[in-house]
Motif scaffolding. Sequence first.
Motif, PDB file in Angstrom:
ATOM      1  N   ARG A  66      -0.959   0.706  12.685  1.00  0.00           N
ATOM      2  CA  ARG A  66      -0.135   1.784  13.256  1.00  0.00           C
ATOM      3  C   ARG A  66      -0.891   2.491  14.370  1.00  0.00           C
ATOM      4  NH1 ARG A  66       1.452   2.713   7.815  1.00  0.00           N
ATOM      5  NH2 ARG A  66      -0.306   4.117   7.586  1.00  0.00           N
ATOM      6  N   SER A 115      -0.649  -1.731   8.406  1.00  0.00           N
ATOM      7  CA  SER A 115      -1.581  -0.830   7.722  1.00  0.00           C
ATOM      8  C   SER A 115      -1.866   0.347   8.644  1.00  0.00           C
ATOM      9  CB  SER A 115      -2.880  -1.561   7.368  1.00  0.00           C
ATOM     10  OG  SER A 115      -3.683  -1.699   8.515  1.00  0.00           O
ATOM     11  N   ARG A 116      -2.678   1.255   8.142  1.00  0.00           N
ATOM     12  CA  ARG A 116      -3.052   2.441   8.907  1.00  0.00           C
ATOM     13  C   ARG A 116      -3.638   2.052  10.266  1.00  0.00           C
ATOM     14  NH1 ARG A 116      -8.157   4.708   8.560  1.00  0.00           N
ATOM     15  NH2 ARG A 116      -8.288   6.900   9.162  1.00  0.00           N
ATOM     16  N   THR A 117      -4.532   1.053  10.254  1.00  0.00           N
ATOM     17  CA  THR A 117      -5.157   0.612  11.488  1.00  0.00           C
ATOM     18  C   THR A 117      -4.124   0.054  12.473  1.00  0.00           C
ATOM     19  OG1 THR A 117      -7.001  -0.037  10.106  1.00  0.00           O
ATOM     20  CG2 THR A 117      -7.043  -0.787  12.374  1.00  0.00           C
ATOM     21  N   HIS A 174      -2.892  10.079  10.176  1.00  0.00           N
ATOM     22  CA  HIS A 174      -4.002   9.120  10.244  1.00  0.00           C
ATOM     23  C   HIS A 174      -5.345   9.690   9.773  1.00  0.00           C
ATOM     24  CE1 HIS A 174      -5.834   5.461  11.945  1.00  0.00           C
ATOM     25  NE2 HIS A 174      -6.844   6.244  12.244  1.00  0.00           N
ATOM     26  N   GLU A 198      -1.164   4.691   0.988  1.00  0.00           N
ATOM     27  CA  GLU A 198       0.117   4.490   1.671  1.00  0.00           C
ATOM     28  C   GLU A 198       1.223   5.277   0.963  1.00  0.00           C
ATOM     29  OE1 GLU A 198       1.470   2.566   4.397  1.00  0.00           O
ATOM     30  OE2 GLU A 198      -0.598   2.695   5.070  1.00  0.00           O
ATOM     31  N   MET A 257       0.886   8.815   1.845  1.00  0.00           N
ATOM     32  CA  MET A 257       1.335   9.008   3.226  1.00  0.00           C
ATOM     33  C   MET A 257       2.855   9.017   3.305  1.00  0.00           C
ATOM     34  SD  MET A 257      -1.126   6.571   5.476  1.00  0.00           S
ATOM     35  CE  MET A 257      -1.778   7.318   6.948  1.00  0.00           C
ATOM     36  N   ASN A 258       3.479   8.067   2.614  1.00  0.00           N
ATOM     37  CA  ASN A 258       4.940   8.008   2.645  1.00  0.00           C
ATOM     38  C   ASN A 258       5.550   9.288   2.111  1.00  0.00           C
ATOM     39  OD1 ASN A 258       5.315   5.513   3.813  1.00  0.00           O
ATOM     40  ND2 ASN A 258       5.148   4.433   1.860  1.00  0.00           N
ATOM     41  N   GLY A 275      -7.303  -2.282   4.073  1.00  0.00           N
ATOM     42  CA  GLY A 275      -5.922  -2.510   4.499  1.00  0.00           C
ATOM     43  C   GLY A 275      -5.591  -3.988   4.579  1.00  0.00           C
ATOM     44  N   ILE A 276      -6.505  -4.774   5.161  1.00  0.00           N
ATOM     45  CA  ILE A 276      -6.251  -6.206   5.315  1.00  0.00           C
ATOM     46  C   ILE A 276      -6.222  -6.891   3.952  1.00  0.00           C
ATOM     47  CG2 ILE A 276      -7.241  -8.375   6.162  1.00  0.00           C
ATOM     48  CD1 ILE A 276      -8.198  -6.891   8.629  1.00  0.00           C
ATOM     49  N   LEU A 277      -7.153  -6.505   3.078  1.00  0.00           N
ATOM     50  CA  LEU A 277      -7.227  -7.149   1.760  1.00  0.00           C
ATOM     51  C   LEU A 277      -6.230  -6.556   0.763  1.00  0.00           C
ATOM     52  CD1 LEU A 277     -11.103  -7.541   1.438  1.00  0.00           C
ATOM     53  CD2 LEU A 277      -9.420  -9.259   2.112  1.00  0.00           C
ATOM     54  N   ARG A 278      -5.509  -5.535   1.187  1.00  0.00           N
ATOM     55  CA  ARG A 278      -4.515  -4.897   0.308  1.00  0.00           C
ATOM     56  C   ARG A 278      -5.131  -4.490  -1.032  1.00  0.00           C
ATOM     57  NH1 ARG A 278      -1.860  -4.279   4.415  1.00  0.00           N
ATOM     58  NH2 ARG A 278       0.256  -4.977   4.786  1.00  0.00           N
ATOM     59  N   ASN A 291      -1.271  -8.290   7.743  1.00  0.00           N
ATOM     60  CA  ASN A 291      -1.709  -7.146   6.929  1.00  0.00           C
ATOM     61  C   ASN A 291      -2.303  -6.045   7.789  1.00  0.00           C
ATOM     62  OD1 ASN A 291      -0.830  -8.295   4.629  1.00  0.00           O
ATOM     63  ND2 ASN A 291      -2.834  -8.742   3.763  1.00  0.00           N
ATOM     64  N   PHE A 347      -2.448 -13.917   7.446  1.00  0.00           N
ATOM     65  CA  PHE A 347      -2.747 -12.907   6.431  1.00  0.00           C
ATOM     66  C   PHE A 347      -3.485 -11.726   7.055  1.00  0.00           C
ATOM     67  CE2 PHE A 347      -5.625 -11.178   3.198  1.00  0.00           C
ATOM     68  CZ  PHE A 347      -4.722 -10.875   2.183  1.00  0.00           C
ATOM     69  N   PHE A 375      -5.310   0.901  -0.706  1.00  0.00           N
ATOM     70  CA  PHE A 375      -4.262   0.785   0.302  1.00  0.00           C
ATOM     71  C   PHE A 375      -2.928   1.282  -0.250  1.00  0.00           C
ATOM     72  CE2 PHE A 375      -0.593  -1.782   1.577  1.00  0.00           C
ATOM     73  CZ  PHE A 375      -0.530  -1.522   2.934  1.00  0.00           C
ATOM     74  N   TYR A 376      -2.561   0.767  -1.427  1.00  0.00           N
ATOM     75  CA  TYR A 376      -1.264   1.142  -1.999  1.00  0.00           C
ATOM     76  C   TYR A 376      -1.221   2.625  -2.353  1.00  0.00           C
ATOM     77  CZ  TYR A 376      -0.254  -3.824  -2.136  1.00  0.00           C
ATOM     78  OH  TYR A 376      -0.046  -5.119  -1.774  1.00  0.00           O
ATOM     79  N   LYS A 384       3.531   8.995  10.224  1.00  0.00           N
ATOM     80  CA  LYS A 384       2.361   8.458   9.515  1.00  0.00           C
ATOM     81  C   LYS A 384       1.158   8.306  10.431  1.00  0.00           C
ATOM     82  CE  LYS A 384       3.125   5.224   6.202  1.00  0.00           C
ATOM     83  NZ  LYS A 384       3.815   4.013   5.674  1.00  0.00           N
ATOM     84  N   THR A 435     -10.154  -0.362   7.389  1.00  0.00           N
ATOM     85  CA  THR A 435      -9.394  -1.501   7.903  1.00  0.00           C
ATOM     86  C   THR A 435      -9.457  -2.671   6.933  1.00  0.00           C
ATOM     87  OG1 THR A 435      -9.959  -0.792  10.118  1.00  0.00           O
ATOM     88  CG2 THR A 435      -9.140  -3.032   9.886  1.00  0.00           C
ATOM     89  N   HIS A 438      -5.296  10.961   5.664  1.00  0.00           N
ATOM     90  CA  HIS A 438      -5.165  10.018   4.543  1.00  0.00           C
ATOM     91  C   HIS A 438      -5.830   8.735   4.977  1.00  0.00           C
ATOM     92  CE1 HIS A 438      -2.078  12.489   2.463  1.00  0.00           C
ATOM     93  NE2 HIS A 438      -1.890  12.918   3.690  1.00  0.00           N
ATOM     94  N   LYS A 439      -7.011   8.461   4.415  1.00  0.00           N
ATOM     95  CA  LYS A 439      -7.795   7.361   4.963  1.00  0.00           C
ATOM     96  C   LYS A 439      -8.022   6.224   3.974  1.00  0.00           C
ATOM     97  CE  LYS A 439     -10.379   9.992   8.343  1.00  0.00           C
ATOM     98  NZ  LYS A 439     -11.679  10.410   8.807  1.00  0.00           N
ATOM     99  N   TYR A 440      -8.056   5.011   4.526  1.00  0.00           N
ATOM    100  CA  TYR A 440      -8.664   3.856   3.871  1.00  0.00           C
ATOM    101  C   TYR A 440      -9.168   2.974   5.003  1.00  0.00           C
ATOM    102  CZ  TYR A 440      -4.032   1.832   4.821  1.00  0.00           C
ATOM    103  OH  TYR A 440      -2.874   1.426   5.418  1.00  0.00           O
TER     104      TYR A 440
END
Lengths: 353, 281
Positions: free
Chosen positions: A214, A210-212, B133, B154, B157-158, B143-146, A206, A202, B150-151, B129, B140, B136-138
């Motif tokens: 990339r 993510s940004r990190t 960097h 992202e 960014m898209n 990002g991991i916990l979504r 994830n 996970f 994050f959404y 993307k 780490t 457009h920030k969030y």
Amino acid sequence: MTKNKVRIQNAVTYGMVILFWVVIQVMDKTGHLSSLFKGLLVPLCMYAILAVSLNLTVGILGELSLGHAGFMCLGAFSGAFLTNCLETAVPSVGLRFFMALILGALVAGVFGLLIGIPVLRLKGDYLAIVTLAFGEIIKNLINVLYVGRDSNGFHFSMKDTTSLGMDKETGVVLIKGAQGITGTPRAATFTIGILLLLLTLFIVLNLIHSRTGRAIMSIRDNRIAAESIGINITKYKLMAFSISAALAGMAGVLYAHSLSTLKASSDNFGYNKSILILVFVVLGGLGNMRGSIIAAMLLTALPELLRGLNDYRMLIYAIVLIVMTIFNSSPKAIELRSVVMSKLRGGAKKEVA
Amino acid sequence: MAADSKSVKMADGAVKSGGSAGQAAKAGTVPTLEVKNLSISFGGLKAVDGFNVVIEKGQLYGLIGPNGAGKTTVFNLLTGVYKPDTGVILLDGKNITGRKTIEINQEGIARTFQNIRLFKELSVLDNVKVGLHNHHKYSTLEGILRLPSFYKVEKEMNERAMELLSVFDLDKECDYKASNLPYGKQRKLEIARALATDPKLLLLDEPAAGMNPNETAELMETIRFVREKFNMTILLIEHDMKLVAGICERLTVLNFGQVLTQGETSEVLNDRRVITAYLGE
């Protein structure tokens, strides 16, 4: 399009791990599991976690690290130390194990950061050599470390138990040099191992998407270009390296809680182990987390499953290793595979027509 | 006061309409890039010696000269890859001399490379993307916990990346691995990635290298379009004289690390010294 593809790929990876758990549970309940194989289940999870975490450094960050066993060693000892320390304060073994997992990951992560600062200035082979050296230093330092506790608090020594100078009545030796830590409750179960593997997946999957992630991969692909568009190279290198170390530390805690005696021996945490983990990563494919898990599990289980063949088992192991590597990575084999695949697909289409 | 601001406005207008950049400088606006007396030597060899340039906002500026004249070294000095021995670099009037590459990018200089430097294993979309960097920030952890951020980010960014890709007609290839793009499109992707960092000044290092005449013509259109659409200031190194004569408003000619001459494109290209040193009779 790609986003959905990534989601499907990740789901397949998680699904594979869960399926493995279900199959083993069923086999266990129906009595199809030999005691030999049961003993292998926790190491299987441990090696899979180690392979996935090392793949973050080698496959995603693109730096060759040969000190992974060192971080695992740090995690194992700090985790086991905590579990033994809190024996009276926290009676619940499960809770102690949980706290040990967090501490082990933290300690290994912090050391990953500290070691990463000098080490990540190097590149390629040089980095590999220095990480190898750091791994050995960690193992050897822990191997001569004595820690005891008495009513006055903790005592440390690098010589022997007597030089700890503890109170004779209340003194307890917690880490006994080369003899390591004994009496850690064997709380690690297959289910916990699988849960930790899922947690590792996970975090890593994830992170990558993510940004990190990339930013980390952009450093791997072209450092100069990454710098030119404002990516902080040092920050993301250190981040990837220490997350990788922290996850290895977590695997170490799992390992420590599956043994009654934990020693910082070369067998357990030597560079052989680091290289073994690297073999899993390379074999499973750089950056391919699912491949890492499959390779780690297959190659861990294989020598044990072949035990009946006795004299030939290491020979067969070596041959399997060679064949797998050629099949996975030789350009000719990849070409052949794609030809076969396209023929199969073409054949299927013709049949439909 | 009122008169003052009016004159600035007029000057701005003059710059936007191109050509008369020199007058704008006299009217007192701050040039996008001003470089004074820039020098660097490598082991006794003066690679760049007393380099000067003034580039006004919205200008398309060319840097030309024979091989080994120090053109790419100038780019490396401007982007902080090398620290200059002497000289000052002012971006929008702000001194950025001796700063780090990533800081200079954040200040607003983005570049492309002579030998294409893409993130080969990443998709075309992800290449752009990465360029977004710092805008457009969030974190780490988010990002991991979504987490919802994050959404949200992202998605932004898209959208932004696809917008940029469609400018360069790369939106259909957004899922391709960058290394699988044909050569000309790789060059375009590199420009798109640089623009994603939202620069004030864009440095293009031989954008037409290795392109056939058709691709070069198309590239000229693209560069012109980028200038109009993003109101971008562009400094480019190029050997293709057709491209240089076609789109650059002003030129600086480097020879043996020194400025041979600079001025309006047509004047420079007819200069006797430039013809003997670089273009040939």
